[in-house]
Motif scaffolding. Structure first.
Motif, PDB file in Angstrom:
ATOM      1  N   HIS A  88       0.856  -1.199   0.000  1.00 44.24           N
ATOM      2  CA  HIS A  88       0.000   0.000   0.000  1.00 44.24           C
ATOM      3  C   HIS A  88       0.880   1.233   0.000  1.00 44.24           C
ATOM      4  O   HIS A  88       1.875   1.297   0.716  1.00 44.24           O
ATOM      5  CB  HIS A  88      -0.895  -0.009   1.246  1.00 44.24           C
ATOM      6  CG  HIS A  88      -1.658   1.270   1.425  1.00 44.24           C
ATOM      7  ND1 HIS A  88      -2.804   1.551   0.723  1.00 44.24           N
ATOM      8  CD2 HIS A  88      -1.420   2.348   2.210  1.00 44.24           C
ATOM      9  CE1 HIS A  88      -3.243   2.749   1.076  1.00 44.24           C
ATOM     10  NE2 HIS A  88      -2.417   3.250   1.976  1.00 44.24           N
ATOM     11  N   GLU A 115       1.798   7.395   4.195  1.00 46.15           N
ATOM     12  CA  GLU A 115       1.632   6.030   4.713  1.00 46.15           C
ATOM     13  C   GLU A 115       2.068   5.005   3.665  1.00 46.15           C
ATOM     14  O   GLU A 115       1.681   5.110   2.499  1.00 46.15           O
ATOM     15  CB  GLU A 115       0.172   5.759   5.070  1.00 46.15           C
ATOM     16  CG  GLU A 115      -0.350   6.646   6.177  1.00 46.15           C
ATOM     17  CD  GLU A 115      -1.811   6.373   6.506  1.00 46.15           C
ATOM     18  OE1 GLU A 115      -2.480   5.613   5.768  1.00 46.15           O
ATOM     19  OE2 GLU A 115      -2.278   6.930   7.502  1.00 46.15           O
ATOM     20  N   GLU A 160       2.819   0.588   3.314  1.00 43.44           N
ATOM     21  CA  GLU A 160       2.808  -0.749   3.916  1.00 43.44           C
ATOM     22  C   GLU A 160       3.664  -1.676   3.078  1.00 43.44           C
ATOM     23  O   GLU A 160       3.546  -1.709   1.852  1.00 43.44           O
ATOM     24  CB  GLU A 160       1.376  -1.273   3.994  1.00 43.44           C
ATOM     25  CG  GLU A 160       1.275  -2.644   4.654  1.00 43.44           C
ATOM     26  CD  GLU A 160      -0.163  -3.109   4.791  1.00 43.44           C
ATOM     27  OE1 GLU A 160      -0.899  -2.533   5.619  1.00 43.44           O
ATOM     28  OE2 GLU A 160      -0.547  -4.039   4.056  1.00 43.44           O
ATOM     29  N   ALA A 164       9.409   0.919   5.326  1.00 46.78           N
ATOM     30  CA  ALA A 164       8.036   1.440   5.319  1.00 46.78           C
ATOM     31  C   ALA A 164       7.999   2.864   5.858  1.00 46.78           C
ATOM     32  O   ALA A 164       7.335   3.744   5.298  1.00 46.78           O
ATOM     33  CB  ALA A 164       7.113   0.527   6.132  1.00 46.78           C
ATOM     34  N   SER A 185       7.227   6.234   3.625  1.00 44.32           N
ATOM     35  CA  SER A 185       6.137   7.137   4.033  1.00 44.32           C
ATOM     36  C   SER A 185       6.637   8.577   4.018  1.00 44.32           C
ATOM     37  O   SER A 185       5.926   9.483   3.586  1.00 44.32           O
ATOM     38  CB  SER A 185       5.563   6.746   5.402  1.00 44.32           C
ATOM     39  OG  SER A 185       6.436   7.064   6.462  1.00 44.32           O
ATOM     40  N   VAL A 232       4.116  -7.690   8.353  1.00 39.08           N
ATOM     41  CA  VAL A 232       3.470  -6.533   7.744  1.00 39.08           C
ATOM     42  C   VAL A 232       3.997  -5.295   8.466  1.00 39.08           C
ATOM     43  O   VAL A 232       3.834  -5.172   9.680  1.00 39.08           O
ATOM     44  CB  VAL A 232       1.932  -6.597   7.896  1.00 39.08           C
ATOM     45  CG1 VAL A 232       1.277  -5.386   7.268  1.00 39.08           C
ATOM     46  CG2 VAL A 232       1.383  -7.893   7.318  1.00 39.08           C
ATOM     47  N   ARG A 245       3.729  -1.215   8.674  1.00 39.08           N
ATOM     48  CA  ARG A 245       2.922  -0.054   8.298  1.00 39.08           C
ATOM     49  C   ARG A 245       3.631   1.203   8.794  1.00 39.08           C
ATOM     50  O   ARG A 245       3.649   1.480   9.988  1.00 39.08           O
ATOM     51  CB  ARG A 245       1.528  -0.168   8.904  1.00 39.08           C
ATOM     52  CG  ARG A 245       0.767  -1.366   8.372  1.00 39.08           C
ATOM     53  CD  ARG A 245      -0.664  -1.455   8.908  1.00 39.08           C
ATOM     54  NE  ARG A 245      -1.298  -2.645   8.351  1.00 39.08           N
ATOM     55  CZ  ARG A 245      -1.656  -3.709   9.076  1.00 39.08           C
ATOM     56  NH1 ARG A 245      -1.489  -3.711  10.386  1.00 39.08           N
ATOM     57  NH2 ARG A 245      -2.202  -4.753   8.479  1.00 39.08           N
ATOM     58  N   ARG A 275       4.334   5.408   8.751  1.00 40.96           N
ATOM     59  CA  ARG A 275       3.583   6.658   8.599  1.00 40.96           C
ATOM     60  C   ARG A 275       4.418   7.835   9.088  1.00 40.96           C
ATOM     61  O   ARG A 275       5.290   7.700   9.932  1.00 40.96           O
ATOM     62  CB  ARG A 275       2.257   6.599   9.320  1.00 40.96           C
ATOM     63  CG  ARG A 275       2.342   6.554  10.824  1.00 40.96           C
ATOM     64  CD  ARG A 275       0.966   6.317  11.450  1.00 40.96           C
ATOM     65  NE  ARG A 275       1.071   5.984  12.844  1.00 40.96           N
ATOM     66  CZ  ARG A 275       1.414   4.813  13.326  1.00 40.96           C
ATOM     67  NH1 ARG A 275       1.735   3.834  12.520  1.00 40.96           N
ATOM     68  NH2 ARG A 275       1.483   4.597  14.616  1.00 40.96           N
ATOM     69  N   ALA A 329       6.780   3.215  12.473  1.00 41.13           N
ATOM     70  CA  ALA A 329       6.309   2.005  11.791  1.00 41.13           C
ATOM     71  C   ALA A 329       5.892   0.993  12.843  1.00 41.13           C
ATOM     72  O   ALA A 329       6.554   0.838  13.871  1.00 41.13           O
ATOM     73  CB  ALA A 329       7.384   1.418  10.892  1.00 41.13           C
ATOM     74  N   ASP A 330       4.780   0.343  12.580  1.00 41.01           N
ATOM     75  CA  ASP A 330       4.328  -0.781  13.389  1.00 41.01           C
ATOM     76  C   ASP A 330       4.499  -2.024  12.541  1.00 41.01           C
ATOM     77  O   ASP A 330       4.143  -2.024  11.352  1.00 41.01           O
ATOM     78  CB  ASP A 330       2.852  -0.616  13.762  1.00 41.01           C
ATOM     79  CG  ASP A 330       2.641   0.557  14.710  1.00 41.01           C
ATOM     80  OD1 ASP A 330       3.030   0.423  15.882  1.00 41.01           O
ATOM     81  OD2 ASP A 330       2.100   1.585  14.279  1.00 41.01           O
TER      82      ASP A 330
END
Length: 146
Positions: free
Chosen positions: A34, A39, A41, A69, A73, A103, A105, A107, A120-121
């Motif tokens: 994504h 953001e 992913e 990631a 972002s 994964v 993610r 931001r 990032a998580d």
């Protein structure tokens, strides 16, 4: 991201091209899942070569996709004549990374001209279940394209 304008198709294409040029992400089997303004992913399979001695995904894999990631972002909010480099990145490992897929993610937390604060998580996924395994926070430095 809040009141920021949408990301341009050129920026999305630039991120995809940059990601495709990363040999490390190719080696890890990572993919962009994504992209939107502020953001990004990234997903990566937990391959046998990415395991640590207890059979969990290695923290190096977790860090690599989390950093990427978060970095992409930041790049998603930069002008087309800019790139970003990680200045610093901290990782909190929250749980063993068990599963089939990681994964990440990323931001943007706070955009800036000289520094971009990112987070990032990272989650370990088995089927549709996700476990939060890491939290990364860091600083990206915008720089002109060479």
């Amino acid at each position: 991201m809040g009141n920021m304008p949408d990301m341009s198709p050129q920026t999305e294409a630039r991120i995809k091209a940059s990601f495709a040029a990363q040999a490390m992400m190719t080696t890890l089997g990572a993919k962009l899942a994504h992209i939107s303004r502020g953001e990004v992913e990234i997903v990566a399979p937990i391959l046998p070569g990415s395991l640590q001695q207890h059979g969990f995904a290695h923290a190096g894999l977790t860090f690599a996709i989390g950093d990427s990631a978060a970095g992409y972002s930041a790049l998603s909010i930069m002008p087309d004549d800019s790139e970003v480099l990680t200045s610093e990145m901290k990782i909190h490992l929250l749980a063993p990374a068990r599963g089939n897929l990681l994964v990440a993610r990323g931001r943007v937390i706070k955009p800036g001209r000289r520094l971009v604060i990112v987070q990032a998580d990272v989650y370990a996924r088995t089927g549709t279940d996700e476990v939060h395994v890491a939290l990364l926070t860091g600083t990206m430095v915008p720089m002109p394209v060479a």
